[in-house]
Design a protein around this motif. Structure first.
Motif, PDB file in Angstrom:
ATOM      1  N   ARG A  61      10.310  99.348 -24.823  1.00  0.00           N
ATOM      2  CA  ARG A  61      10.830 100.694 -25.121  1.00  0.00           C
ATOM      3  C   ARG A  61      12.251 100.878 -24.579  1.00  0.00           C
ATOM      4  O   ARG A  61      12.638 101.976 -24.185  1.00  0.00           O
ATOM      5  CB  ARG A  61       9.901 101.761 -24.555  1.00  0.00           C
ATOM      6  N   SER A  62      13.028  99.816 -24.556  1.00  0.00           N
ATOM      7  CA  SER A  62      14.397  99.889 -24.041  1.00  0.00           C
ATOM      8  C   SER A  62      15.342 100.585 -25.009  1.00  0.00           C
ATOM      9  O   SER A  62      16.385 101.106 -24.608  1.00  0.00           O
ATOM     10  CB  SER A  62      14.927  98.479 -23.740  1.00  0.00           C
ATOM     11  N   PHE A  63      14.976 100.578 -26.297  1.00  0.00           N
ATOM     12  CA  PHE A  63      15.853 101.137 -27.321  1.00  0.00           C
ATOM     13  C   PHE A  63      15.332 102.486 -27.813  1.00  0.00           C
ATOM     14  O   PHE A  63      14.185 102.850 -27.573  1.00  0.00           O
ATOM     15  CB  PHE A  63      15.980 100.159 -28.495  1.00  0.00           C
ATOM     16  N   ASP A  64      16.190 103.199 -28.522  1.00  0.00           N
ATOM     17  CA  ASP A  64      15.847 104.541 -28.996  1.00  0.00           C
ATOM     18  C   ASP A  64      15.090 104.532 -30.317  1.00  0.00           C
ATOM     19  O   ASP A  64      14.619 105.577 -30.764  1.00  0.00           O
ATOM     20  CB  ASP A  64      17.122 105.382 -29.159  1.00  0.00           C
ATOM     21  N   LYS A  65      15.009 103.363 -30.959  1.00  0.00           N
ATOM     22  CA  LYS A  65      14.318 103.267 -32.240  1.00  0.00           C
ATOM     23  C   LYS A  65      13.204 102.230 -32.157  1.00  0.00           C
ATOM     24  O   LYS A  65      13.361 101.190 -31.520  1.00  0.00           O
ATOM     25  CB  LYS A  65      15.291 102.883 -33.359  1.00  0.00           C
ATOM     26  N   TYR A  66      12.098 102.535 -32.846  1.00  0.00           N
ATOM     27  CA  TYR A  66      10.977 101.597 -32.865  1.00  0.00           C
ATOM     28  C   TYR A  66      11.400 100.255 -33.453  1.00  0.00           C
ATOM     29  O   TYR A  66      10.997  99.190 -32.956  1.00  0.00           O
ATOM     30  CB  TYR A  66       9.811 102.167 -33.681  1.00  0.00           C
ATOM     31  N   GLU A  67      12.206 100.271 -34.497  1.00  0.00           N
ATOM     32  CA  GLU A  67      12.605  99.036 -35.164  1.00  0.00           C
ATOM     33  C   GLU A  67      13.295  98.073 -34.201  1.00  0.00           C
ATOM     34  O   GLU A  67      13.070  96.858 -34.250  1.00  0.00           O
ATOM     35  CB  GLU A  67      13.529  99.351 -36.346  1.00  0.00           C
ATOM     36  N   ASP A  68      14.131  98.623 -33.308  1.00  0.00           N
ATOM     37  CA  ASP A  68      14.838  97.771 -32.343  1.00  0.00           C
ATOM     38  C   ASP A  68      13.883  97.238 -31.277  1.00  0.00           C
ATOM     39  O   ASP A  68      13.979  96.078 -30.864  1.00  0.00           O
ATOM     40  CB  ASP A  68      15.975  98.557 -31.688  1.00  0.00           C
ATOM     41  N   ASN A  69      12.959  98.083 -30.820  1.00  0.00           N
ATOM     42  CA  ASN A  69      11.974  97.630 -29.836  1.00  0.00           C
ATOM     43  C   ASN A  69      11.055  96.570 -30.439  1.00  0.00           C
ATOM     44  O   ASN A  69      10.703  95.590 -29.783  1.00  0.00           O
ATOM     45  CB  ASN A  69      11.144  98.818 -29.341  1.00  0.00           C
ATOM     46  N   ASN A  70      10.676  96.766 -31.695  1.00  0.00           N
ATOM     47  CA  ASN A  70       9.808  95.805 -32.370  1.00  0.00           C
ATOM     48  C   ASN A  70      10.523  94.473 -32.589  1.00  0.00           C
ATOM     49  O   ASN A  70       9.911  93.401 -32.492  1.00  0.00           O
ATOM     50  CB  ASN A  70       9.348  96.377 -33.708  1.00  0.00           C
ATOM     51  N   LYS A  71      11.810  94.531 -32.865  1.00  0.00           N
ATOM     52  CA  LYS A  71      12.596  93.307 -33.042  1.00  0.00           C
ATOM     53  C   LYS A  71      12.597  92.482 -31.759  1.00  0.00           C
ATOM     54  O   LYS A  71      12.464  91.253 -31.790  1.00  0.00           O
ATOM     55  CB  LYS A  71      14.028  93.666 -33.449  1.00  0.00           C
ATOM     56  N   GLU A  72      12.717  93.158 -30.618  1.00  0.00           N
ATOM     57  CA  GLU A  72      12.708  92.456 -29.333  1.00  0.00           C
ATOM     58  C   GLU A  72      11.319  91.896 -29.032  1.00  0.00           C
ATOM     59  O   GLU A  72      11.178  90.778 -28.521  1.00  0.00           O
ATOM     60  CB  GLU A  72      13.149  93.410 -28.223  1.00  0.00           C
ATOM     61  N   ALA A  73      10.276  92.678 -29.355  1.00  0.00           N
ATOM     62  CA  ALA A  73       8.905  92.202 -29.149  1.00  0.00           C
ATOM     63  C   ALA A  73       8.637  90.958 -29.991  1.00  0.00           C
ATOM     64  O   ALA A  73       8.000  89.998 -29.532  1.00  0.00           O
ATOM     65  CB  ALA A  73       7.910  93.305 -29.501  1.00  0.00           C
ATOM     66  N   LYS A  74       9.147  90.944 -31.220  1.00  0.00           N
ATOM     67  CA  LYS A  74       8.954  89.786 -32.098  1.00  0.00           C
ATOM     68  C   LYS A  74       9.708  88.565 -31.580  1.00  0.00           C
ATOM     69  O   LYS A  74       9.268  87.427 -31.775  1.00  0.00           O
ATOM     70  CB  LYS A  74       9.400  90.129 -33.521  1.00  0.00           C
ATOM     71  N   ARG A  75      10.844  88.796 -30.919  1.00  0.00           N
ATOM     72  CA  ARG A  75      11.591  87.671 -30.344  1.00  0.00           C
ATOM     73  C   ARG A  75      10.752  86.986 -29.263  1.00  0.00           C
ATOM     74  O   ARG A  75      10.680  85.758 -29.202  1.00  0.00           O
ATOM     75  CB  ARG A  75      12.922  88.161 -29.769  1.00  0.00           C
ATOM     76  N   TRP A  76      10.092  87.788 -28.424  1.00  0.00           N
ATOM     77  CA  TRP A  76       9.203  87.231 -27.404  1.00  0.00           C
ATOM     78  C   TRP A  76       8.009  86.542 -28.065  1.00  0.00           C
ATOM     79  O   TRP A  76       7.614  85.448 -27.672  1.00  0.00           O
ATOM     80  CB  TRP A  76       8.724  88.340 -26.462  1.00  0.00           C
ATOM     81  N   ARG A  77       7.439  87.197 -29.073  1.00  0.00           N
ATOM     82  CA  ARG A  77       6.278  86.623 -29.756  1.00  0.00           C
ATOM     83  C   ARG A  77       6.612  85.268 -30.367  1.00  0.00           C
ATOM     84  O   ARG A  77       5.856  84.299 -30.205  1.00  0.00           O
ATOM     85  CB  ARG A  77       5.795  87.577 -30.851  1.00  0.00           C
ATOM     86  N   ASN A  78       7.718  85.186 -31.073  1.00  0.00           N
ATOM     87  CA  ASN A  78       8.085  83.936 -31.735  1.00  0.00           C
ATOM     88  C   ASN A  78       8.314  82.815 -30.732  1.00  0.00           C
ATOM     89  O   ASN A  78       7.912  81.669 -30.961  1.00  0.00           O
ATOM     90  CB  ASN A  78       9.336  84.142 -32.591  1.00  0.00           C
TER      91      ASN A  78
END
Length: 229
Positions: free
Chosen positions: A122-139
């Protein structure tokens, strides 16, 4: 190959650790959860070999009229990103990491204990940006599980054997085993693990004695990545 090289590191609100703040570090060796307090450092490392999978999820839409309530521990409900049930008011992305950690028992034997680590992005103000970071960790985690080169490693790092994601497991289930609970045991105990690891499979129920032996003799077994009996 440097097993201790930090691939990813961030400070997280870890929901499965009493809603505490941890510094989380990912290396080839595993995922480390580090909590610092009173000049002391407590560290738990989950070996990569014990991690079977991870998923990016989103909080589920609340059935209550108020969306401003704080969530008590363990009450978070999550859904797939495009399920239609996601909470649009929650900008957080959640990474669920599934591990089966080898533990010693009092009797001196060993068993694996199912563990889920939930990281909240939840570092960013938009879900899309937070999800992008989560996917980077996942990948990155999934690449390490498969023995592949992580995206943020140097190009000269040796790439280990890659697993063919297209091939499924062949599962041959004897409904008479168990006794008589073979299919139920598979559905209750094995299927959840395969789902957490995102491993596709073909299920064949044996129909008579020597069915499994005859089946593998008469089909192309190389279309599957492995056989589970």
């Amino acid at each position: 190959m440097n097993q201790d090289r930090i691939l990813l590191e961030e400070t997280f609100y870890v929901l499965t650790k009493k809603n505490s703040v941890f510094r989380v570090r990912l290396t080839r060796k595993g995922l480390s959860l580090i909590k610092e307090s009173d000049n002391q450092e407590k560290k738990q490392t989950i070996p990569t070999r014990d991690i079977i999978g991870c998923k990016c999820l989103r909080s589920r839409k609340s059935t209550t009229s108020c969306s401003c309530q704080s969530l008590p521990r363990g009450s978070l409900k999550v859904v797939e990103e495009n399920s239609g049930e996601q909470d649009e008011n929650d900008i957080s992305a959640y990474l669920y990491i599934y591990a089966y950690i080898l533990q010693n028992t009092k009797s001196g034997s060993c068993k694996r204990e199912r563990t889920i680590i939930t990281l909240r992005f939840r570092s960013f103000d938009k879900y899309e940006d937070n999800n992008k970071e989560a996917k980077r960790w996942r990948n990155t985690i999934k690449q390490l599980i498969k023995g592949e080169q992580a995206q943020n490693e140097t190009p000269d790092t040796p790439i280990m054997h890659k697993i063919n994601e297209q091939r499924k497991l062949l599962v041959l289930c004897n409904p008479k085993s168990g006794p008589g609970r073979g299919k139920a045991i598979f559905q209750d105990k094995v299927v959840p693990i395969l789902q957490e690891a995102e491993i596709p499979y073909d299920l064949h129920i044996t129909k008579h004695a020597n069915y499994a032996r005859e089946f593998v003799r008469t089909c192309n077994i190389y279309q599957w990545s492995g056989i589970v009996l």
